[in-house]
Design a protein around this motif. Structure first.
Motif, PDB file in Angstrom:
ATOM      1  N   VAL A  61      -1.581  -2.456  -4.838  1.00 51.34           N
ATOM      2  CA  VAL A  61      -2.174  -2.558  -4.455  1.00 51.34           C
ATOM      3  C   VAL A  61      -2.587  -4.050  -3.406  1.00 51.34           C
ATOM      4  O   VAL A  61      -2.684  -4.102  -2.413  1.00 51.34           O
ATOM      5  CB  VAL A  61      -3.396  -1.305  -4.146  1.00 51.34           C
ATOM      6  CG1 VAL A  61      -4.159  -1.376  -2.918  1.00 51.34           C
ATOM      7  CG2 VAL A  61      -3.254  -0.360  -4.930  1.00 51.34           C
ATOM      8  N   TYR A  83     -11.312  -2.217  -3.167  1.00 50.68           N
ATOM      9  CA  TYR A  83     -10.830  -0.991  -2.305  1.00 50.68           C
ATOM     10  C   TYR A  83     -11.696   0.015  -2.110  1.00 50.68           C
ATOM     11  O   TYR A  83     -11.790   0.252  -1.332  1.00 50.68           O
ATOM     12  CB  TYR A  83      -9.769  -0.609  -3.059  1.00 50.68           C
ATOM     13  CG  TYR A  83      -8.915   0.614  -2.343  1.00 50.68           C
ATOM     14  CD1 TYR A  83      -7.872  -0.312  -1.447  1.00 50.68           C
ATOM     15  CD2 TYR A  83      -8.394   2.061  -2.445  1.00 50.68           C
ATOM     16  CE1 TYR A  83      -6.861   0.081  -0.464  1.00 50.68           C
ATOM     17  CE2 TYR A  83      -8.048   2.707  -1.145  1.00 50.68           C
ATOM     18  CZ  TYR A  83      -7.547   1.829  -0.966  1.00 50.68           C
ATOM     19  OH  TYR A  83      -6.368   2.526   0.095  1.00 50.68           O
ATOM     20  N   TRP A  87       0.530  -1.071  -0.280  1.00 51.32           N
ATOM     21  CA  TRP A  87       0.148  -0.185   0.101  1.00 51.32           C
ATOM     22  C   TRP A  87       0.510   1.243   0.165  1.00 51.32           C
ATOM     23  O   TRP A  87       0.507   2.489  -0.749  1.00 51.32           O
ATOM     24  CB  TRP A  87      -0.560  -0.062   1.253  1.00 51.32           C
ATOM     25  CG  TRP A  87      -2.395   1.226   0.786  1.00 51.32           C
ATOM     26  CD1 TRP A  87      -2.899   1.006   0.652  1.00 51.32           C
ATOM     27  CD2 TRP A  87      -1.905   2.071   1.863  1.00 51.32           C
ATOM     28  NE1 TRP A  87      -3.897   2.385   0.813  1.00 51.32           N
ATOM     29  CE2 TRP A  87      -2.994   3.018   1.960  1.00 51.32           C
ATOM     30  CE3 TRP A  87      -0.634   2.976   3.041  1.00 51.32           C
ATOM     31  CZ2 TRP A  87      -3.307   4.552   2.546  1.00 51.32           C
ATOM     32  CZ3 TRP A  87      -0.958   3.919   3.454  1.00 51.32           C
ATOM     33  CH2 TRP A  87      -2.743   5.411   3.093  1.00 51.32           C
TER      34      TRP A  87
END
Length: 350
Positions: A284, A291, A236
């Motif tokens: 990610v 997300y 991240w």
């Protein structure tokens, strides 16, 4: 004709776009830790204490003596006087005066109150692997020879204002030592020294001062860890630092109520839908749609648990067609229905 200065005061202004670097800064600036419980323990070797997993973060500061820390899947790590360790997800762990001693659960240890929030733990109470008898649990600890100083540990549990589902929290290691990060943040050694002085002076209200210092120290440990991770970023943090993906993540966090679509997000990155979706998922670790849904639930949980917002209002603000569809999505991501969360948040303590 009305000019721009006559805009109605209730008309919301468009949110200021966040830059990727601003997102990390905003999260760290807004990071708060609230002490749930703290206590000082005096322990005479040999001792070994098992701390079960819990939802709050755990914090330990070794004021005097030596201790060893063991988390699942890791080797024993030595802690010396002045060491502090944060377990951000409250992972199960063992603290001991030496490796491989049989450990006793923290809640099963016989305690004798010495003063406010100070407990004396006898060697016979922590060295036994079996259960203690009621008589043994109530018995005072044996007096150690005068030359043997007890190990002094300041322990606590903390609650993050950062959502448990937040990817930054998920990326943190099970245990974070302050001394490992001290070179990154000059605040850390200063706080450790202040805690050592507070323990040594043993003044009135020391435990309260220590708990406040522990809150600040834990936040400083996390900040130093983020700065370290930025230099060797993956997951991240790497995504936030990436110019294209970072711009997308910042936009999602800046406007969680918006009904984001893949074409819109791809446009922010300046890429085709397929190239954007592939790059986002690879960097990610999950799809853009997943997300976005998760960030919406971060916001919903904050509204419902901390602001007492009704479930129907949260569903409407986040763009769900019905309260039922929102509740299903919330339970799938958070793990409990939003109504149950609201009722538990409204229930008075105790």
């Amino acid at each position: 004709m009305l000019d721009d200065s006559s805009r109605a005061p209730t008309e919301p202004l468009p949110p200021t776009p966040l830059k990727p670097a601003d997102l990390l800064t905003q999260i760290l600036l807004g990071l708060r830790l609230e002490g749930v419980e703290y206590g000082r323990c005096l322990m005479r070797a040999p001792w070994a204490i098992a701390f079960p997993a819990r939802k709050e973060a755990r914090f330990h500061f070794l004021a005097r003596g030596t201790a060893w820390l063991k988390t699942p899947g890791s080797d024993w790590v030595r802690l010396d006087a002045g060491d502090a360790v944060l377990l951000p997800r409250g992972s199960a762990h063992v603290l001991a005066s030496a490796p491989d001693l049989p450990a006793v659960e923290i809640d099963a240890i016989a305690r004798r109150t010495v003063a406010e929030d100070i407990y004396l733990v006898g060697a016979e109470a922590v060295a036994m692997a079996g259960a203690m008898t009621a008589a043994g649990a109530d018995a005072p600890a044996e007096t150690a020879p005068a030359e043997e100083s007890p190990d002094v540990m300041f322990c606590g549990a903390m609650r993050f204002n950062l959502d448990p589902l937040h990817p930054l929290l998920a990326m943190m290691p099970d245990a974070m030592r302050a001394n490992d990060l001290a070179r990154r943040d000059p605040t850390v050694p200063t706080l450790l020294e202040a805690m050592e002085r507070e323990v040594a002076l043993d003044r009135i209200g020391a435990c309260g001062i220590l708990s406040r210092l522990a809150d600040v120290l834990a936040a400083s440990i996390i900040r130093a860890w983020v700065e370290c991770a930025c230099n060797d970023a993956s997951g991240w943090i790497a995504a936030v630092q990436c110019p294209g993906i970072g711009k997308v993540i910042a936009a999602i966090h800046n406007e969680p109520e918006r009904d984001w679509s893949v074409p819109e997000l791809a446009g922010l990155m300046g890429a085709s839908r397929s190239r954007f979706a592939e790059a986002f998922t690879k960097t990610v670790g999950e799809s853009p749609a997943k997300y976005v849904a998760k960030v919406k639930m971060f916001q919903a949980r904050r509204w419902i648990a901390h602001e007492g917002m009704r479930v129907a209002v949260a569903a409407d603000r986040l763009g769900y067609d019905s309260e039922a569809s929102f509740s299903r999505a919330f339970k799938r991501i958070v793990g409990q229905p939003p109504g149950a969360l609201r009722r538990s948040a409204a229930r008075p303590p105790g």
